[in-house]
Design a protein around this motif. Sequence first.
Motif, PDB file in Angstrom:
ATOM      1  N   GLU A   1       0.900  -1.179   0.232  1.00  0.00           N
ATOM      2  CA  GLU A   1      -0.122   0.285  -0.258  1.00  0.00           C
ATOM      3  C   GLU A   1       0.932   1.123   0.071  1.00  0.00           C
ATOM      4  OE1 GLU A   1      -3.663  -0.636   2.025  1.00  0.00           O
ATOM      5  OE2 GLU A   1      -3.891  -1.191  -0.570  1.00  0.00           O
ATOM      6  N   GLY A   2       2.214   0.714   0.883  1.00  0.00           N
ATOM      7  CA  GLY A   2       2.916   2.505   0.370  1.00  0.00           C
ATOM      8  C   GLY A   2       3.697   3.094  -0.387  1.00  0.00           C
ATOM      9  N   LEU A   3       3.679   1.683  -1.592  1.00  0.00           N
ATOM     10  CA  LEU A   3       3.987   1.534  -2.599  1.00  0.00           C
ATOM     11  C   LEU A   3       3.959   3.012  -3.968  1.00  0.00           C
ATOM     12  CD1 LEU A   3       5.133  -1.831  -4.006  1.00  0.00           C
ATOM     13  CD2 LEU A   3       6.731   0.198  -2.845  1.00  0.00           C
ATOM     14  N   PRO A   4       4.773   3.932  -4.516  1.00  0.00           N
ATOM     15  CA  PRO A   4       3.394   4.740  -5.560  1.00  0.00           C
ATOM     16  C   PRO A   4       3.743   3.877  -6.477  1.00  0.00           C
ATOM     17  CG  PRO A   4       6.856   4.728  -5.660  1.00  0.00           C
ATOM     18  CD  PRO A   4       5.612   3.940  -4.504  1.00  0.00           C
ATOM     19  N   GLU A   5       2.230   4.760  -7.218  1.00  0.00           N
ATOM     20  CA  GLU A   5       1.397   3.999  -8.549  1.00  0.00           C
ATOM     21  C   GLU A   5       2.421   3.208  -9.354  1.00  0.00           C
ATOM     22  OE1 GLU A   5      -1.781   3.356  -8.154  1.00  0.00           O
ATOM     23  OE2 GLU A   5      -1.805   4.086  -6.234  1.00  0.00           O
ATOM     24  N   GLU A   6       2.995   3.377  -9.664  1.00  0.00           N
ATOM     25  CA  GLU A   6       4.026   2.941 -10.814  1.00  0.00           C
ATOM     26  C   GLU A   6       4.574   1.234 -10.324  1.00  0.00           C
ATOM     27  OE1 GLU A   6       7.965   4.808 -12.224  1.00  0.00           O
ATOM     28  OE2 GLU A   6       7.462   6.380 -10.583  1.00  0.00           O
ATOM     29  N   ASP A   7       5.114   1.529  -8.864  1.00  0.00           N
ATOM     30  CA  ASP A   7       6.032   0.293  -8.654  1.00  0.00           C
ATOM     31  C   ASP A   7       4.483  -0.979  -8.502  1.00  0.00           C
ATOM     32  OD1 ASP A   7       7.748   1.572  -9.024  1.00  0.00           O
ATOM     33  OD2 ASP A   7       8.054   1.877  -6.540  1.00  0.00           O
ATOM     34  N   LYS A   8       3.270  -0.544  -7.868  1.00  0.00           N
ATOM     35  CA  LYS A   8       2.456  -1.142  -7.742  1.00  0.00           C
ATOM     36  C   LYS A   8       2.077  -1.722  -8.312  1.00  0.00           C
ATOM     37  CE  LYS A   8      -0.611   0.651  -3.504  1.00  0.00           C
ATOM     38  NZ  LYS A   8      -1.625   2.183  -2.977  1.00  0.00           N
ATOM     39  N   LYS A   9       1.548  -0.516  -9.980  1.00  0.00           N
ATOM     40  CA  LYS A   9       2.109  -2.018 -11.415  1.00  0.00           C
ATOM     41  C   LYS A   9       2.530  -2.184 -12.081  1.00  0.00           C
ATOM     42  CE  LYS A   9       0.484  -0.032 -16.349  1.00  0.00           C
ATOM     43  NZ  LYS A   9       0.884  -1.360 -16.480  1.00  0.00           N
ATOM     44  N   LEU A  10       3.041  -2.392 -11.469  1.00  0.00           N
ATOM     45  CA  LEU A  10       5.105  -2.974 -11.854  1.00  0.00           C
ATOM     46  C   LEU A  10       4.625  -4.895 -11.231  1.00  0.00           C
ATOM     47  CD1 LEU A  10       8.316  -3.401 -12.771  1.00  0.00           C
ATOM     48  CD2 LEU A  10       8.832  -3.017 -10.682  1.00  0.00           C
ATOM     49  N   VAL A  11       4.265  -3.998  -9.691  1.00  0.00           N
ATOM     50  CA  VAL A  11       4.287  -5.590  -8.555  1.00  0.00           C
ATOM     51  C   VAL A  11       2.951  -6.585  -9.760  1.00  0.00           C
ATOM     52  CG1 VAL A  11       3.406  -6.414  -6.513  1.00  0.00           C
ATOM     53  CG2 VAL A  11       6.158  -4.917  -6.990  1.00  0.00           C
ATOM     54  N   ASN A  12       1.937  -5.322  -9.985  1.00  0.00           N
ATOM     55  CA  ASN A  12       0.704  -6.203 -10.615  1.00  0.00           C
ATOM     56  C   ASN A  12       1.578  -7.276 -11.761  1.00  0.00           C
ATOM     57  OD1 ASN A  12      -0.338  -5.489  -8.530  1.00  0.00           O
ATOM     58  ND2 ASN A  12      -1.270  -4.175  -9.165  1.00  0.00           N
ATOM     59  N   ASP A  13       2.097  -5.977 -12.934  1.00  0.00           N
ATOM     60  CA  ASP A  13       1.954  -7.150 -13.969  1.00  0.00           C
ATOM     61  C   ASP A  13       3.095  -7.734 -13.724  1.00  0.00           C
ATOM     62  OD1 ASP A  13       0.633  -5.048 -14.956  1.00  0.00           O
ATOM     63  OD2 ASP A  13       2.072  -3.217 -15.955  1.00  0.00           O
ATOM     64  N   ALA A  14       4.402  -7.740 -13.305  1.00  0.00           N
ATOM     65  CA  ALA A  14       5.587  -8.660 -12.899  1.00  0.00           C
ATOM     66  C   ALA A  14       4.583  -9.993 -12.084  1.00  0.00           C
ATOM     67  CB  ALA A  14       6.184  -8.195 -11.764  1.00  0.00           C
ATOM     68  N   SER A  15       3.514 -10.275 -11.455  1.00  0.00           N
ATOM     69  CA  SER A  15       2.837 -11.188 -10.772  1.00  0.00           C
ATOM     70  C   SER A  15       2.107 -11.651 -11.663  1.00  0.00           C
ATOM     71  CB  SER A  15       1.618 -10.639 -10.077  1.00  0.00           C
ATOM     72  OG  SER A  15       2.830 -10.078  -8.596  1.00  0.00           O
ATOM     73  N   ASP A  16       0.919 -10.885 -13.042  1.00  0.00           N
ATOM     74  CA  ASP A  16       0.310 -11.533 -13.809  1.00  0.00           C
ATOM     75  C   ASP A  16       1.300 -12.028 -14.531  1.00  0.00           C
ATOM     76  OD1 ASP A  16      -1.756 -11.024 -13.202  1.00  0.00           O
ATOM     77  OD2 ASP A  16      -1.565  -8.547 -14.730  1.00  0.00           O
ATOM     78  N   ALA A  17       2.952 -11.666 -14.992  1.00  0.00           N
ATOM     79  CA  ALA A  17       4.268 -12.689 -16.265  1.00  0.00           C
ATOM     80  C   ALA A  17       4.421 -13.532 -15.630  1.00  0.00           C
ATOM     81  CB  ALA A  17       4.955 -11.003 -16.402  1.00  0.00           C
ATOM     82  N   ALA A  18       4.498 -14.154 -14.465  1.00  0.00           N
ATOM     83  CA  ALA A  18       5.228 -14.458 -13.708  1.00  0.00           C
ATOM     84  C   ALA A  18       4.116 -16.133 -13.737  1.00  0.00           C
ATOM     85  CB  ALA A  18       5.525 -14.834 -12.365  1.00  0.00           C
TER      86      ALA A  18
END
Length: 340
Positions: free
Chosen positions: A246-263
């Motif tokens: 929750e403390g991540l900036p929006e772009e890092d939240k997106k990065l984490v979500n996209d990385a999870s989707d890719a994984a």
Amino acid sequence: MKSHNLLTGAGIGALMLGMSTAAFADNWRYAHEEYEGDVQDVFAQEFKRYVEENSDHSVQVYRFGELGESDDIMGQTLSGILQFVNQSPGFTGATIPEAQIFFIPYLMPTDMETVLEFFDESKAINEMFPKLYAEEGLKLLQMYPEGEMVVTADEPITSPADFENKKIRTMTNPLLAETYNAFGATPTPLPWGEVYGGLQTGIIDGQENPIFWIESGGLYEVSPHLTFTSHGWFTTAMMANLDFYEGLPEEDKKLVNDASDAAYAHTIEHIQGLAEESLEKIQEASDEVTVTRLNEEQIQAFKERAPQVEEEFIDMTGESGKELLEQFKADLEAVTEDEE
Ligand code: 6CS
């Protein structure tokens, strides 16, 4: 057999080193429950690759034994020492009782295509579970299946009577113990690190796991009789510490979500055909191994015992579990209908 060394003083030291709050932003720590090249490791390495190729952040992956048992890495994630953790409901079910739904036998279909469609489309998985994990301080990023559960024992198992007086290791959630009680066995909950030795010394007589893990962990060496019971899938979950996420900036939240989707996409590719390949490796490595696939009639004798486990699940989880179970069944019906 791979070494099962647990957390050492050196391991803790390595973890503490560079543990300043500033370092958290750039070097994320991620622990899972398996060995190099296993399904959870494939997921973690792809997550790492995606994050590192698409940002300045780096991801340090810790495998089984480097930081302790499954419960240890969950504790480290909840306290913020780790940012990401992969823990299976087999263990999470002890603190999030609804996660034990995966241990109601014969609830999930056996065919992989239907199972994968279910994980993609299920409201129970994609909307209800994230709320339950959030209540415990966890951001659920992905639930995914690793493989069909197979029983290994010191003798082939073809009926509940064959389980009589057999101590069967279960992961440490109470519902799975109920399942094995219902199947006629004596359930013995143990953390993973004690399973190989327990089978070798006869403290336990059997256990259940997906084939790739029976091969990777060398379980067939000490528990050579494999039975395909069709009763369930080994499911796992990858998550983050909720405050960190929750403390991540929006772009890092997106990065984490996209990385999870890719994984996730990469891991699903990886598990195609994995059980068959692993079984071949087991059969090449051992002459002692037997493989029993229960027929419909034999399955029926175990299936008959599923309703009592379902009742137990509702007793353990109350209204919340009941709603989840109803949604889970509706989601399963939707994907099963699609197949017809
Ligand atoms: O049986 C277990 O405890 C382990 N099984 C698998 C497939 N992954 C990790 C887990 O700890």
